[in-house]
Scaffold this active site. Structure first.
Site, PDB file in Angstrom:
ATOM      1  CB  VAL A  77      -0.964   0.012   1.215  1.00  0.00           C
ATOM      2  CG1 VAL A  77      -2.063  -1.010   1.016  1.00  0.00           C
ATOM      3  CG2 VAL A  77      -0.239  -0.247   2.531  1.00  0.00           C
ATOM      4  CD  GLU A  78       4.293   1.618  -3.356  1.00  0.00           C
ATOM      5  OE1 GLU A  78       5.093   2.490  -3.709  1.00  0.00           O
ATOM      6  OE2 GLU A  78       4.559   0.402  -3.335  1.00  0.00           O
ATOM      7  CE1 TYR A  79      -1.767   8.625  -0.566  1.00  0.00           C
ATOM      8  CE2 TYR A  79       0.243   9.406   0.475  1.00  0.00           C
ATOM      9  CZ  TYR A  79      -1.135   9.255   0.490  1.00  0.00           C
ATOM     10  OH  TYR A  79      -1.852   9.715   1.551  1.00  0.00           O
TER      11      TYR A  79
END
Length: 356
Positions: free
Chosen positions: A241-243
């Site tokens: 999960v990350e931008y």
């Protein structure tokens, strides 16, 4: 971990109807320097006892009048069997699968003759010392230098191309996290080959999923399960999960909604694989969404400029990704370098606990 501009274009075609429809949605910022190398722009351990129970502190989602319908946190439906490694009966069966793959990636469903389901070799495996180099070495300080830690490994995707896994292992890759899936319809074209070859070379390996915020968590969990075998001896599955500033999905969810979607995905994987998933994240995303959350889950943290204790205060971690510019025999170009938080005996004990 890496996405390309080409991948973004394909995603744009798949989710062209996905646009911000909630007051919680805004345009995602450009990734920070700490963003994982799955973004082309630039780019744990907790004690075993701390990864057993479900996190109790996950905040329920906020009620916003214009927000999209909430996903159920509880899941009781059937889990699809993994298909990527199952024999393909005929082209009709492949074509009628309920989770289609873009036409540009038919390789995703070219299955081998024999499923890879046998257990990893029993007994304690040999630990190879660190022999990696780094194109952009960082001085983490003498006391917190990852090079002094005992058990190193890598994470890979299609962007590493053809890998000489036996040679990579002797350079110090004792484990590998291998890119498997994105969203609900993309399988990394090198996943199956890397999955088999890493095991044959004696590495302990697990698969990771790049989470896409414009697809439901349940769809993404089903897609991962369809493509990643359930094998004794495999490392826990990973949710990344990350931008991603290059993604066609520009949705920016509230922290509560982010955690809700993650919980749905992780609950489904834990029920199927029998292991609590590992959460991989980067500093900017963690700061906005994950501080204080998921205390009973193992974390794999990216920190390529400072030690995790500086970047993620008070967060216990199992794996640390300390470089996105590693160099090694056995792979062309750069590779992400990681380390396990513990000594050799703790590593072997952790592996044995996963196999029990």
């Amino acid at each position: 971990m890496r996405l390309s501009a080409a991948t973004a274009i394909i995603f744009a075609g798949l989710v062209s109807g996905c646009s911000s429809s909630s007051s919680l949605d805004t345009i995602a910022p450009r990734p920070s320097r700490e963003t994982t190398s799955s973004v082309v722009l630039s780019a744990a351990p907790v004690p075993a006892a701390n990864v057993g129970a479900r996190a109790a502190e996950v905040t329920p989602p906020q009620t916003v009048q214009s927000a999209p319908p909430q996903e159920m946190l509880a899941w009781a439906g059937p889990v699809p069997e993994p298909k990527a490694f199952a024999p393909a009966a005929n082209t009709t069966t492949t074509a009628t699968m309920d989770m289609p793959v873009p036409g540009a990636r038919p390789v995703a469903f070219v299955a081998p003759a024999n499923p890879v389901t046998q257990a990893m070799p029993q007994g304690r495996s040999r630990i190879y010392g660190h022999r990696f180099r780094d194109a952009k070495p960082i001085n983490f300080g003498r006391a917190k230098n990852p090079r002094k830690m005992a058990v190193h490994g890598v994470d890979v995707s299609r962007w590493q191309g053809e890998i000489d896994w036996p040679k990579l292992r002797t350079q110090g890759a004792n484990f590998a996290f291998i890119k498997a899936t994105d969203g609900g319809d993309h399988l990394d074209p090198m996943f199956k080959k890397n999955w088999r070859a890493a095991k044959a070379a004696g590495l302990r390996r697990g698969a990771y999923h790049f989470f896409y915020w414009c697809r439901t968590a349940g769809e993404q969990a089903d897609w991962f399960i369809r493509n990643v075998p359930r094998e004794p001896g495999a490392l826990p599955p990973v949710i990344d999960v990350e931008y991603n500033g290059e993604s066609s999905c520009k949705r920016r969810l509230s922290p509560e909604r982010v955690r809700e979607k993650m919980q749905v995905f992780m609950d489904k994987l834990e029920a199927y694989y029998g292991q609590r998933p590992i959460i991989y994240t980067a500093p900017d995303f963690y700061k906005d969404n994950l501080q204080g959350a998921f205390q009973n889950y193992p974390f794999w943290l990216r920190a390529v400029a400072q030690h995790p204790s500086k970047v993620y205060p008070n967060r216990k971690w199992l794996f640390w990704q300390y470089s996105g510019s590693g160099l090694s025999h056995g792979v062309d170009g750069k590779i992400d370098l990681n380390v396990f938080h513990g000594n050799e005996d703790e590593w072997q004990d952790w592996l044995e606990a996963r196999a029990s």
